[in-house]
Design an enzyme around this catalytic site. Structure first.
Site, PDB file in Angstrom:
ATOM      1  N   LYS A  35      42.109 -59.792   1.900  1.00  0.00           N
ATOM      2  CA  LYS A  35      41.692 -60.920   1.048  1.00  0.00           C
ATOM      3  C   LYS A  35      42.633 -60.958  -0.136  1.00  0.00           C
ATOM      4  CE  LYS A  35      38.323 -63.999   0.951  1.00  0.00           C
ATOM      5  NZ  LYS A  35      37.705 -64.595   2.142  1.00  0.00           N
TER       6      LYS A  35
HETATM    7  P1  NAD Z   1      35.576 -74.649  -1.771  1.00  0.00           P
HETATM    8  O1  NAD Z   1      36.414 -74.310  -2.945  1.00  0.00           O
HETATM    9  O2  NAD Z   1      36.044 -75.701  -0.823  1.00  0.00           O
HETATM   10  O3  NAD Z   1      34.101 -75.079  -2.256  1.00  0.00           O
HETATM   11  C1  NAD Z   1      33.338 -74.268  -3.102  1.00  0.00           C
HETATM   12  C2  NAD Z   1      32.125 -75.077  -3.571  1.00  0.00           C
HETATM   13  O4  NAD Z   1      31.277 -74.219  -4.329  1.00  0.00           O
HETATM   14  C3  NAD Z   1      32.506 -76.235  -4.494  1.00  0.00           C
HETATM   15  O5  NAD Z   1      31.589 -77.296  -4.296  1.00  0.00           O
HETATM   16  C4  NAD Z   1      32.298 -75.625  -5.882  1.00  0.00           C
HETATM   17  O6  NAD Z   1      32.075 -76.607  -6.891  1.00  0.00           O
HETATM   18  C5  NAD Z   1      31.073 -74.781  -5.629  1.00  0.00           C
HETATM   19  N1  NAD Z   1      30.903 -73.689  -6.589  1.00  0.00           N
HETATM   20  C6  NAD Z   1      31.842 -72.890  -7.153  1.00  0.00           C
HETATM   21  N2  NAD Z   1      31.278 -72.024  -8.002  1.00  0.00           N
HETATM   22  C7  NAD Z   1      29.928 -72.270  -7.945  1.00  0.00           C
HETATM   23  C8  NAD Z   1      28.796 -71.719  -8.596  1.00  0.00           C
HETATM   24  N3  NAD Z   1      28.932 -70.718  -9.475  1.00  0.00           N
HETATM   25  N4  NAD Z   1      27.585 -72.227  -8.288  1.00  0.00           N
HETATM   26  C9  NAD Z   1      27.436 -73.237  -7.393  1.00  0.00           C
HETATM   27  N5  NAD Z   1      28.469 -73.806  -6.771  1.00  0.00           N
HETATM   28  C10 NAD Z   1      29.695 -73.330  -7.046  1.00  0.00           C
HETATM   29  O7  NAD Z   1      35.313 -73.261  -1.009  1.00  0.00           O
HETATM   30  P2  NAD Z   1      34.893 -73.050   0.514  1.00  0.00           P
HETATM   31  O8  NAD Z   1      36.115 -72.863   1.307  1.00  0.00           O
HETATM   32  O9  NAD Z   1      33.885 -74.075   0.893  1.00  0.00           O
HETATM   33  O10 NAD Z   1      34.168 -71.614   0.432  1.00  0.00           O
HETATM   34  C11 NAD Z   1      32.769 -71.475   0.127  1.00  0.00           C
HETATM   35  C12 NAD Z   1      32.302 -70.097   0.570  1.00  0.00           C
HETATM   36  O11 NAD Z   1      32.530 -69.946   1.977  1.00  0.00           O
HETATM   37  C13 NAD Z   1      33.021 -68.920  -0.086  1.00  0.00           C
HETATM   38  O12 NAD Z   1      32.110 -67.851  -0.243  1.00  0.00           O
HETATM   39  C14 NAD Z   1      34.073 -68.539   0.942  1.00  0.00           C
HETATM   40  O13 NAD Z   1      34.486 -67.189   0.805  1.00  0.00           O
HETATM   41  C15 NAD Z   1      33.292 -68.770   2.221  1.00  0.00           C
HETATM   42  N6  NAD Z   1      34.127 -68.953   3.422  1.00  0.00           N
HETATM   43  C16 NAD Z   1      35.038 -69.957   3.482  1.00  0.00           C
HETATM   44  C17 NAD Z   1      35.777 -70.130   4.652  1.00  0.00           C
HETATM   45  C18 NAD Z   1      36.759 -71.261   4.824  1.00  0.00           C
HETATM   46  O14 NAD Z   1      37.232 -71.454   5.948  1.00  0.00           O
HETATM   47  N7  NAD Z   1      37.052 -72.043   3.823  1.00  0.00           N
HETATM   48  C19 NAD Z   1      35.597 -69.241   5.735  1.00  0.00           C
HETATM   49  C20 NAD Z   1      34.640 -68.235   5.629  1.00  0.00           C
HETATM   50  C21 NAD Z   1      33.906 -68.107   4.465  1.00  0.00           C
END
Ligand code: NAD
Length: 426
Positions: free
Chosen positions: A119
Site C-alpha cells: 500500500k
Molecule cells: P474515493 O476517494 O473515490 O471516495 C472516498 C469517499 O469517501 C468520498 O466520497 C469522500 O468524500 C468520502 N470520505 C472521505 N473521508 C471521509 C470521512 N471522514 N467520512 C465520510 N466520508 C469520507 O475512494 P474509494 O476508492 O471509493 O475508496 C473508498 C474505500 O474503499 C477506502 O477504504 C478504500 O481503501 C476502499 N477500497 C477501494 C478500492 C478501489 O478500487 N478504489 C478497492 C478496495 C477498497
C-alpha cells in the site's frame, strides 16, 4: 462540517487500524495454531519506503513551497509481486499504510491471485492543489519510487483520492525510463490499457456480494433499505449496483455531509449533483444528516465505503442494520466487531467484500502482459464467478469451524501465505 467520531485526520486512527488488524489476525493465528516465530514472520513488512516531495504550490497551506510525505509499504511477496493501492489523503501516515499493506497480502491470498500485498500514498489534501500541481506531485512520487515499483515487483492501483487519471500519470512517468509499460499500474483509463470494468469493479463486487449475503440471511434485496457512507468510486458503484437490484438507497454521505430520503435516493441524480457542486449537500429531495447520525440510521444494510474505524466503540451499540458490508478497508474496529457480532449483526469483512477491486486489477495486469484485452462482460462474469466461489469457501469454513466470516477468511488467506513462505525457504 460534519465529522465522523474518532476519525479526524491523523488522530490515532492508524493505531486503531493496526490494533484492529492484529486482533483479527490473532483469532485466526490461534485457530491455525501458528507458532510465535511464524506469526512474527508473517506480520513483518518486507520493506518500507518513505520519500519527501517538495512542490511549489499556489494554493496549499504553508506558503508556496510545500514538502509532502509519500509512503510505500511492501508487506509480503511470497505469492507474487507486491500489489496495492495508492491513497492521496491528509491522514496518510506510515502506521495506516503499514496496516493496509498487510491487509492486501491477506486479500490477494484470499481471492487466490498471484500477488502479495503493498500500500502507499501521499499525505495531501488534493482539494488544495490544481490539476497541474497534482500531476507534478504524482510524477515526482513515481520518480522517487521508481526503484521499488516494477511489473514483476510492485504494481500500484487507485485508492482514496486517486483515480484513472492519476494512474495514467504513473504510467507516463514510469514509461519515460522503462519504455511503454502499461502493466506497471492498474486502474488506468481504458484508452491506455486499462481493463473494461475496472472502474466499477470494487463497487460491483460489493453489490454482488451484498445481494448474495442478503439472500443467505433471508433478507430480500428488493426494497431492502441501504445506507452508504462514502460516495466516491466504491460508494457510488456499490449504490448503483444495488439500485439496479431494486434495493432502496436511503442515505449517502461524503467527507463533508450526508443526505437522507426514506423513499430512496436516485443515484444517477446524486452523481450529477456531486459532479456539479462537488458534494452531496443540498441534493434536491433529501434531508441533511451528518456522518455520525447516518451510521446509526435504521436500515437493513449498512455499507461503510469511506475511511477506517468509522464503526467503533462510540457507535457500535447504536448500529441498527442487520448486515454490515465492509466496502472500505478496516471500517470496523475490533471492539466494534465484537459488539456487532454479539448483537447478531452479520459482517462481510473487507478482505472479501471489496476484493472485486484487486481481482479486476489482476485481470487488467494479465491483459496487459498478454496484450490481449477482454470485453466488459467477460471481466464482470469472471469477477462474479470468482467472488461467489470465494464467498462460498469462506462461508463453508466458518460453518465448519463455528466461527465468523472474518476469521474464516483470515484463516484461508493466512494458511496460503504461510505455506508459500515455507515453500520458498527462509
Ligand atoms: P474515493 O476517494 O473515490 O471516495 C472516498 C469517499 O469517501 C468520498 O466520497 C469522500 O468524500 C468520502 N470520505 C472521505 N473521508 C471521509 C470521512 N471522514 N467520512 C465520510 N466520508 C469520507 O475512494 P474509494 O476508492 O471509493 O475508496 C473508498 C474505500 O474503499 C477506502 O477504504 C478504500 O481503501 C476502499 N477500497 C477501494 C478500492 C478501489 O478500487 N478504489 C478497492 C478496495 C477498497
Amino acid at each position: 462540517m460534519s465529522q465522523v467520531k474518532n476519525t479526524k485526520p491523523g488522530e490515532h486512527k492508524h493505531c486503531q487500524c493496526q490494533d484492529t488488524q492484529n486482533h483479527f489476525l490473532e483469532r485466526a493465528f490461534e485457530s491455525l495454531k501458528l507458532e510465535a516465530a511464524q506469526r512474527e514472520l508473517l506480520l513483518a513488512p518486507f520493506r518500507e519506503t518513505i520519500v519527501s516531495i517538495p512542490l511549489l504550490t499556489r494554493r496549499a497551506e504553508g506558503g508556496n513551497l510545500h514538502t509532502f510525505m509519500g509512503y510505500r509499504v511492501q508487506h509480503n511477496h511470497a505469492r507474487g509481486p507486491f500489489k496495492g493501492g495508492l491513497r492521496f489523503h491528509p491522514s496518510v501516515n506510515l502506521g495506516e499504510v503499514r496496516a493496509l499493506a498487510q491487509l492486501m497480502t491477506w486479500k490477494t491470498a484470499l481471492v487466490d491471485i498471484p500477488f502479495g500485498g503493498a500500500k502507499g500514498g501521499i499525505a495531501v489534501d488534493t482539494n488544495t492543489l490544481s490539476h497541474h500541481e497534482l500531476e507534478i506531485l504524482t510524477k515526482r512520487f513515481v520518480q522517487k519510487m521508481e526503484l521499488v515499483f516494477g511489473v514483476h515487483h510492485d504494481i500500484p492501483a487507485p485508492d482514496i483520492g486517486t483515480n484513472p487519471q492519476v494512474m495514467a500519470w504513473i504510467l507516463e512517468e514510469y514509461s519515460k525510463t522503462h519504455g511503454y509499460t502499461p502493466a506497471i499500474v492498474t486502474g488506468k483509463p481504458v484508452e491506455l490499457g486499462g481493463s473494461a470494468g475496472r472502474l466499477e469493479a470494487t463497487g460491483h463486487g460489493v453489490a454482488y456480494l451484498t445481494g448474495k449475503m442478503a439472500s443467505e440471511i433471508s433478507l430480500g434485496i428488493d426494497n431492502a433499505s441501504v445506507v452508504i457512507q462514502g460516495f466516491g468510486n466504491v460508494g457510488f458503484h456499490s449504490a448503483q449496483g444495488l439500485a439496479a437490484m431494486d434495493a432502496r438507497i436511503i442515505a449517502l454521505s461524503d467527507a463533508r455531509s450526508g443526505v437522507v430520503c426514506d423513499k430512496g435516493i436516485n443515484i444517477e441524480q446524486a452523481q450529477r449533483h456531486v459532479a456539479k457542486t462537488g458534494w452531496l449537500e443540498n441534493l434536491p429531495g433529501t434531508e441533511p444528516v451528518n456522518n455520525a447520525e447516518l451510521l446509526e440510521l435504521p436500515c437493513d444494510i449498512l455499507i461503510p465505503a469511506a475511511v477506517e474505524a468509522t464503526i467503533n466503540c462510540d457507535n457500535a451499540e447504536a448500529i441498527k442494520a442487520r448486515l454490515v458490508i465492509e466496502a472500505a478497508n478496516i471500517p470496523v474496529t475490533h471492539l466494534a466487531d465484537a459488539t456487532l457480532r454479539e448483537r447478531g449483526i452479520t459482517i462481510v469483512p473487507d478482505l472479501l467484500a471489496n476484493a472485486g477491486g484487486v481481482l479486476t486489477s489482476y485481470y487488467e495486469w494479465v491483459q496487459n502482459l498478454q496484450e490481449f484485452p477482454w470485453d466488459y462482460d467477460t471481466v464482470l462474469r469472471r469477477l462474479e464467478q470468482r467472488l461467489g466461489r470465494v464467498y462460498e469457501q469462506v462461508r463453508d469454513l466458518a460453518q465448519q469451524h463455528n466461527t465468523d466470516l472474518r476469521t474464516a477468511a483470515y484463516e484461508l488467506a493466512i494458511d496460503r501465505v504461510n505455506k508459500a513462505v515455507a515453500l520458498r525457504g527462509f
